[in-house]
Design an enzyme around this catalytic site. Structure first.
Site, PDB file in Angstrom:
ATOM      1  CG  ASP A 161      -0.287  -0.492   2.487  1.00 53.23           C
ATOM      2  OD1 ASP A 161       0.948  -0.374   2.600  1.00 53.23           O
ATOM      3  OD2 ASP A 161      -0.996  -0.996   3.374  1.00 53.23           O
TER       4      ASP A 161
ATOM      5  CG  ASN B 177      -8.345  -1.071  12.178  1.00 54.96           C
ATOM      6  OD1 ASN B 177      -7.429  -1.770  11.753  1.00 54.96           O
ATOM      7  ND2 ASN B 177      -8.799  -0.020  11.517  1.00 54.96           N
TER       8      ASN B 177
ATOM      9  CG  HIS C   4      -5.562  -2.055   8.849  1.00 57.54           C
ATOM     10  ND1 HIS C   4      -5.481  -0.700   9.093  1.00 57.54           N
ATOM     11  CD2 HIS C   4      -4.301  -2.512   9.041  1.00 57.54           C
ATOM     12  CE1 HIS C   4      -4.247  -0.374   9.401  1.00 57.54           C
ATOM     13  NE2 HIS C   4      -3.511  -1.447   9.380  1.00 57.54           N
TER      14      HIS C   4
ATOM     15  CD  GLU D 161      -8.278   1.315   7.841  1.00 57.63           C
ATOM     16  OE1 GLU D 161      -8.091   0.339   8.598  1.00 57.63           O
ATOM     17  OE2 GLU D 161      -7.950   2.469   8.143  1.00 57.63           O
TER      18      GLU D 161
HETATM   19  P1  PGA Z   1       2.359  -1.598  12.549  1.00 60.27           P
HETATM   20  O1  PGA Z   1       1.223  -1.617  11.471  1.00 60.27           O
HETATM   21  O2  PGA Z   1       3.344  -2.614  12.129  1.00 60.27           O
HETATM   22  O3  PGA Z   1       2.933  -0.225  12.510  1.00 60.27           O
HETATM   23  O4  PGA Z   1       1.711  -1.933  13.856  1.00 60.27           O
HETATM   24  C1  PGA Z   1       0.721  -2.856  11.072  1.00 60.27           C
HETATM   25  C2  PGA Z   1      -0.379  -2.650  10.067  1.00 60.27           C
HETATM   26  O5  PGA Z   1      -1.079  -1.634  10.160  1.00 60.27           O
HETATM   27  O6  PGA Z   1      -0.550  -3.510   9.197  1.00 60.27           O
END
Ligand code: PGA
Length: 246
Positions: free
Chosen positions: A67, A136, A138, A143
Site C-alpha cells: 500500500d 482494528n 486491517h 479497513e
Molecule cells: P504496525 O502496522 O506494524 O505499525 O503496527 C501494522 C499494520 O497496520 O498492518
C-alpha cells in the site's frame, strides 16, 4: 490457522528473515509481498544483515509492496516507498525494475490500481507475503467496513489507523493522509504463502478476532481463515487471546 508463539519479537524477526532467505535460495526469482509499519522493521534489519554477510541474494527477487499513502509522491519522506528505501531497498541488491509500488501521487487512482493489479498478475502473484495487522484488524489498508474490496483500490483511512501511523509523521495525526491506495483482499488471499506478524498487547484483540472470530468485514484479517497456508507469528502478548495453536 497455524499460530506460532515466539518468546520475543526479535526471535520472530530472525526466524522470519531465515524463512525469507530459505525461500529465496529455493526459488531465486521469488515474488515477495512486503509490508511497512513498525512490525517488519526488525525483519528488514535481519534481511539486510543476511545480505551483508553474503547469505542472501535478492538479484532475481521481485517485490510488491502492499500500500501507499494517497497524495504522497515516492520521494516524500512520509511515503511507504521512502520507508522501504531507508529500511531495505538501499541496503540490498533488489533490482530497481523488480521493485513494485503503488504510486500515491498518480493522478487517477483507479487507473493506478488497475495498473498495479495487472503488474502483480503478470508476475504470477505473490509466492510469499509478509503481513502485519492493524489494531482494528486491517490487512494492508483494507479497513473494517460493511464490505471489502477484492481488487486494489483507494481506501479511506480510519481515525484509528491514522493515529496508529502518526509516529511516521512526527506524531502529528493531522499530517497523516486521509486515504491510501492498497492491494485488495484478492491479491492477499491468492498469495501462495502468508506469514502474518503481530507483536504486543495492542494487537491481541485483532489477532484473536482474526484467528478465532467469525469471518467478517468488520475484522478484514479474519478472511485469512479462508487461506490454506497462513502462519500467524506472535509474541505472548499479541497471542494472549489464543489458547494454543489450532
Ligand atoms: P504496525 O502496522 O506494524 O505499525 O503496527 C501494522 C499494520 O497496520 O498492518
Amino acid at each position: 490457522m497455524n499460530v506460532r508463539v515466539f518468546t520475543s519479537e526479535s526471535e520472530a524477526a530472525a526466524a522470519c528473515a531465515t524463512l525469507v532467505s530459505n525461500a529465496v535460495r529455493e526459488k531465486p526469482s521469488l515474488v515477495l509481498g512486503l509490508p511497512t509499519g513498525r512490525t517488519p522493521l526488525n525483519v528488514y534489519r535481519e534481511l539486510v544483515a543476511l545480505h551483508q554477510r553474503g547469505q542472501l541474494d535478492f538479484s532475481r527477487v521481485t517485490s510488491f509492496n502492499l500500500d501507499e499513502f494517497l497524495g504522497l509522491p515516492p520521494d516524500d519522506p512520509g511515503s511507504f516507498r521512502a520507508y522501504m528505501e531507508r529500511h531495505l531497498f538501499q541496503h540490498v541488491n533488489l533490482s530497481a525494475e523488480r521493485i513494485h509500488f503503488l504510486d500515491g501521487s498518480a493522478e487517477r487512482a483507479e487507473q493506478e490500481c488497475a495498473r498495479y493489479d495487472a503488474q502483480l498478475a503478470a508476475a504470477g502473484g505473490m509466492d510469499l507475503l509478509l503481513l502485519g495487522i492493524g489494531p482494528n484488524g486491517h490487512v494492508a489498508f483494507n479497513e473494517p467496513d460493511e464490505s471489502l474490496q477484492a481488487l486494489s483500490h483507494r481506501a479511506r483511512l480510519s481515525r484509528e489507523t491514522r493515529q496508529a501511523v502518526a509516529s511516521f509523521f512526527g506524531d502529528d495525526v493531522s499530517k497523516v493522509p486521509l486515504a491510501a491506495l492498497t492491494l485488495g483482499m484478492s491479491a492477499l488471499l491468492q498469495a501462495r504463502r502468508v506469514i502474518l506478524l503481530a507483536f504486543g498487547v495492542g494487537k491481541a484483540a485483532a489477532v484473536t478476532a482474526m484467528a478465532r472470530g467469525p469471518i467478517t468485514p468488520r475484522w478484514p484479517a479474519s478472511f485469512l481463515q479462508l487461506h490454506g497456508n497462513v502462519e500467524v507469528w506472535v509474541d505472548a502478548e499479541a497471542g494472549r487471546g489464543l489458547d494454543g495453536s489450532r
